[in-house]
Each structure stands twice: as structure tokens, then as C-alpha cells.
Motif scaffolding. Structure first.
Motif, PDB file in Angstrom:
ATOM      1  N   ARG A   1     -35.104  -7.107 -23.530  1.00  0.00           N
ATOM      2  CA  ARG A   1     -36.409  -7.156 -22.854  1.00  0.00           C
ATOM      3  C   ARG A   1     -36.463  -6.201 -21.662  1.00  0.00           C
ATOM      4  NH1 ARG A   1     -41.025  -7.184 -24.268  1.00  0.00           N
ATOM      5  NH2 ARG A   1     -42.427  -7.483 -22.561  1.00  0.00           N
ATOM      6  N   MET A   2     -35.424  -6.204 -20.832  1.00  0.00           N
ATOM      7  CA  MET A   2     -35.406  -5.307 -19.672  1.00  0.00           C
ATOM      8  C   MET A   2     -35.426  -3.850 -20.140  1.00  0.00           C
ATOM      9  SD  MET A   2     -32.814  -5.323 -16.427  1.00  0.00           S
ATOM     10  CE  MET A   2     -32.177  -3.745 -15.892  1.00  0.00           C
ATOM     11  N   ALA A   3     -34.697  -3.573 -21.192  1.00  0.00           N
ATOM     12  CA  ALA A   3     -34.645  -2.206 -21.726  1.00  0.00           C
ATOM     13  C   ALA A   3     -36.035  -1.713 -22.128  1.00  0.00           C
ATOM     14  CB  ALA A   3     -33.695  -2.146 -22.916  1.00  0.00           C
ATOM     15  N   ILE A   4     -36.829  -2.584 -22.701  1.00  0.00           N
ATOM     16  CA  ILE A   4     -38.191  -2.204 -23.086  1.00  0.00           C
ATOM     17  C   ILE A   4     -38.986  -1.830 -21.839  1.00  0.00           C
ATOM     18  CG2 ILE A   4     -40.394  -3.090 -23.982  1.00  0.00           C
ATOM     19  CD1 ILE A   4     -38.683  -4.740 -25.988  1.00  0.00           C
ATOM     20  N   ASP A   5     -38.879  -2.656 -20.805  1.00  0.00           N
ATOM     21  CA  ASP A   5     -39.609  -2.393 -19.559  1.00  0.00           C
ATOM     22  C   ASP A   5     -39.169  -1.083 -18.908  1.00  0.00           C
ATOM     23  OD1 ASP A   5     -40.957  -4.773 -19.948  1.00  0.00           O
ATOM     24  OD2 ASP A   5     -39.715  -5.913 -18.557  1.00  0.00           O
ATOM     25  N   TRP A   6     -37.902  -0.731 -19.068  1.00  0.00           N
ATOM     26  CA  TRP A   6     -37.373   0.507 -18.477  1.00  0.00           C
ATOM     27  C   TRP A   6     -37.667   1.730 -19.357  1.00  0.00           C
ATOM     28  CZ3 TRP A   6     -33.551   1.454 -14.364  1.00  0.00           C
ATOM     29  CH2 TRP A   6     -33.484   0.399 -13.441  1.00  0.00           C
ATOM     30  N   GLY A   7     -38.140   1.517 -20.574  1.00  0.00           N
ATOM     31  CA  GLY A   7     -38.444   2.634 -21.473  1.00  0.00           C
ATOM     32  C   GLY A   7     -37.222   3.178 -22.189  1.00  0.00           C
ATOM     33  N   LEU A   8     -36.238   2.332 -22.408  1.00  0.00           N
ATOM     34  CA  LEU A   8     -34.992   2.749 -23.050  1.00  0.00           C
ATOM     35  C   LEU A   8     -35.241   3.234 -24.474  1.00  0.00           C
ATOM     36  CD1 LEU A   8     -31.825   2.455 -22.337  1.00  0.00           C
ATOM     37  CD2 LEU A   8     -31.907   0.625 -24.015  1.00  0.00           C
ATOM     38  N   TYR A   9     -34.655   4.401 -24.809  1.00  0.00           N
ATOM     39  CA  TYR A   9     -34.710   4.912 -26.177  1.00  0.00           C
ATOM     40  C   TYR A   9     -33.527   4.394 -26.980  1.00  0.00           C
ATOM     41  CZ  TYR A   9     -38.385   8.293 -25.092  1.00  0.00           C
ATOM     42  OH  TYR A   9     -39.564   8.889 -24.744  1.00  0.00           O
ATOM     43  N   GLY A  10     -32.391   4.238 -26.334  1.00  0.00           N
ATOM     44  CA  GLY A  10     -31.173   3.783 -26.988  1.00  0.00           C
ATOM     45  C   GLY A  10     -30.016   3.915 -26.027  1.00  0.00           C
ATOM     46  N   VAL A  11     -28.871   3.434 -26.437  1.00  0.00           N
ATOM     47  CA  VAL A  11     -27.695   3.524 -25.572  1.00  0.00           C
ATOM     48  C   VAL A  11     -26.799   4.662 -26.037  1.00  0.00           C
ATOM     49  CG1 VAL A  11     -27.693   1.138 -24.787  1.00  0.00           C
ATOM     50  CG2 VAL A  11     -26.584   1.678 -26.933  1.00  0.00           C
ATOM     51  N   PRO A  12     -26.075   5.287 -25.120  1.00  0.00           N
ATOM     52  CA  PRO A  12     -26.123   5.069 -23.681  1.00  0.00           C
ATOM     53  C   PRO A  12     -27.312   5.774 -23.046  1.00  0.00           C
ATOM     54  CG  PRO A  12     -24.553   6.808 -24.142  1.00  0.00           C
ATOM     55  CD  PRO A  12     -25.071   6.311 -25.476  1.00  0.00           C
ATOM     56  N   GLU A  13     -27.721   5.245 -21.924  1.00  0.00           N
ATOM     57  CA  GLU A  13     -28.791   5.844 -21.145  1.00  0.00           C
ATOM     58  C   GLU A  13     -28.498   5.554 -19.680  1.00  0.00           C
ATOM     59  OE1 GLU A  13     -33.505   5.389 -21.503  1.00  0.00           O
ATOM     60  OE2 GLU A  13     -32.463   5.980 -23.334  1.00  0.00           O
ATOM     61  N   THR A  14     -28.674   6.559 -18.834  1.00  0.00           N
ATOM     62  CA  THR A  14     -28.316   6.433 -17.421  1.00  0.00           C
ATOM     63  C   THR A  14     -29.486   6.856 -16.555  1.00  0.00           C
ATOM     64  OG1 THR A  14     -26.007   6.887 -17.971  1.00  0.00           O
ATOM     65  CG2 THR A  14     -26.640   7.121 -15.652  1.00  0.00           C
TER      66      THR A  14
ATOM     67  N   ARG B   1     -33.825  10.053 -15.619  1.00  0.00           N
ATOM     68  CA  ARG B   1     -33.364   9.263 -16.757  1.00  0.00           C
ATOM     69  C   ARG B   1     -32.668  10.221 -17.701  1.00  0.00           C
ATOM     70  NH1 ARG B   1     -36.034   9.698 -20.802  1.00  0.00           N
ATOM     71  NH2 ARG B   1     -35.094   8.990 -22.689  1.00  0.00           N
ATOM     72  N   PHE B   2     -31.425   9.916 -18.029  1.00  0.00           N
ATOM     73  CA  PHE B   2     -30.706  10.765 -18.968  1.00  0.00           C
ATOM     74  C   PHE B   2     -30.354   9.931 -20.196  1.00  0.00           C
ATOM     75  CE2 PHE B   2     -27.121  12.733 -21.031  1.00  0.00           C
ATOM     76  CZ  PHE B   2     -27.559  14.046 -21.108  1.00  0.00           C
ATOM     77  N   ALA B   3     -30.881  10.334 -21.346  1.00  0.00           N
ATOM     78  CA  ALA B   3     -30.600   9.653 -22.604  1.00  0.00           C
ATOM     79  C   ALA B   3     -29.453  10.369 -23.296  1.00  0.00           C
ATOM     80  CB  ALA B   3     -31.839   9.659 -23.490  1.00  0.00           C
ATOM     81  N   GLY B   4     -28.419   9.611 -23.635  1.00  0.00           N
ATOM     82  CA  GLY B   4     -27.263  10.183 -24.316  1.00  0.00           C
ATOM     83  C   GLY B   4     -26.014  10.012 -23.473  1.00  0.00           C
ATOM     84  N   PRO B   5     -24.881  10.375 -24.036  1.00  0.00           N
ATOM     85  CA  PRO B   5     -23.621  10.190 -23.313  1.00  0.00           C
ATOM     86  C   PRO B   5     -23.455  11.204 -22.175  1.00  0.00           C
ATOM     87  CG  PRO B   5     -23.215  11.202 -25.447  1.00  0.00           C
ATOM     88  CD  PRO B   5     -24.674  10.868 -25.401  1.00  0.00           C
TER      89      PRO B   5
END
Length: 172
Positions: A123-136, A148-152
Motif C-alpha cells: 500500500r505504501m509503495a502505491i502511494d510513493w509511486g513505486l514501479y518495482g524493487v529496488p527503488e531508492t 527517485r531512482f528505479a533500479g539497482p
């Protein structure tokens, strides 16, 4: 007849914009420059947790989404360990994972996190706009998302992308 031409011209325009972006590999983030969404985490047993106030404590920090089942998370882990050893505060969000598996991951590879929580349902990931893990995410001292950096994370990403964002966050 004019509609297909207009649609085609629109696609060509979008393609040209995409080709000339500063970093065509990066994924856009609507959250950059905004206050981080609420921190709503389940407890990670035996580890300190964090909350909204932590993100607004006046220091630059990273929020890292990860999971034990994520191969790129395993690949980025030495980079997180190195950043942690430098004193960079990293707050971990264990994403849609079994706690036993997450504990085994940290026991095997080390625990770079200042504090950690579990986003068991995502749920928190949705609110943060997460595409997938890892994300920093780089968070400034006021709790705003600077990057926001998506990927390793790799040493190259740290030097070319993460450190400049952390410097920017410190200067705000």
C-alpha cells in the motif's frame, strides 16, 4: 483524413521528446519536489522502525524499497552497505515479502538500514509511486523527495546520480 495525420504527428512529437531527454533510461517521477507520502509500515520484528517525523528530521537520507526475492536487490546490496559505512542514513522498506525470508537476506548480506519497516501489502509503495524493487529515494531534511531512482544502485549510479542529488538535498 486529417485525424490520422494529426495522430501520427503526435506520436512523432512524443518520440522526439523521448529521444532528447537528459537520461532516456530514467523513469519519470511525479513525486520529485513534493513532500514524501505518509510512512505507513508494518513492524519488522527486532529492528527499529521509522515514521513521517523521521523523514523531516533535518538530515538528508535515502529510502530504499527492497525484497529478498528480488535479484537486483541482491546485486545492489554491497552498494548500500558501502553507503551505510560512510554514514549515509538509509531507511529500508521491505516490499511484499515474508519476514523470515527478509531476515535471512539481511543475515546473509548484512543490514545497511538505519531503520526498517515492512510494506507487506504494498500500500505504501502505491502511494510513493513505486514501479518495482529496488527503488531508492533521496529525501531532503524537510521530507521532500529530491530524486527517485528505479533500479539497482551501482557505484556509477551513486557517483553520477545519487551523490549530486544528495548534495542538492543538503543545499536546500
Amino acid at each position: 483524413m486529417a485525424v490520422p495525420v494529426v495522430v501520427f504527428a503526435g506520436f512523432v512529437g512524443l518520440a522526439l521528446v523521448g529521444m532528447f531527454r537528459e537520461d532516456p533510461e530514467s523513469l519519470p517521477s511525479a513525486r520529485e519536489g513534493q513532500t514524501a507520502p505518509p510512512v505507513v509500515l508494518d513492524e519488522f520484528t527486532g529492528k527499529p522502525s521509522f515514521d513521517d517525523a523521521t523523514l523531516r528530521d533535518g538530515t538528508v537520507k535515502l529510502v530504499n524499497y527492497w525484497a529478498s526475492w528480488c535479484a537486483p536487490c541482491r546485486a545492489e546490496h554491497p552498494t548500500l552497505e558501502a553507503l551505510s559505512a560512510e554514514g549515509v542514513p538509509i531507511y529500508g522498506v521491505n516490499y511484499k515479502d515474508q519476514q523470515d525470508n527478509a531476515e535471512a537476506f539481511l543475515n546473509e548480506l548484512g543490514d545497511p538500514y538505519t531503520a526498517i519497516g515492512r510494506d507487506e501489502k504494498g500500500r505504501m509503495a502505491i502511494d510513493w509511486g513505486l514501479y518495482g524493487v529496488p527503488e531508492t529515494y533521496v529525501i531532503d531534511g524537510e521530507g521532500k523527495i529530491v530524486l527517485r531512482f528505479a533500479g539497482p544502485l551501482t557505484s556509477s549510479v551513486v557517483e553520477k546520480t545519487l551523490r549530486p542529488a544528495m548534495e542538492k538535498a543538503a543545499g536546500q
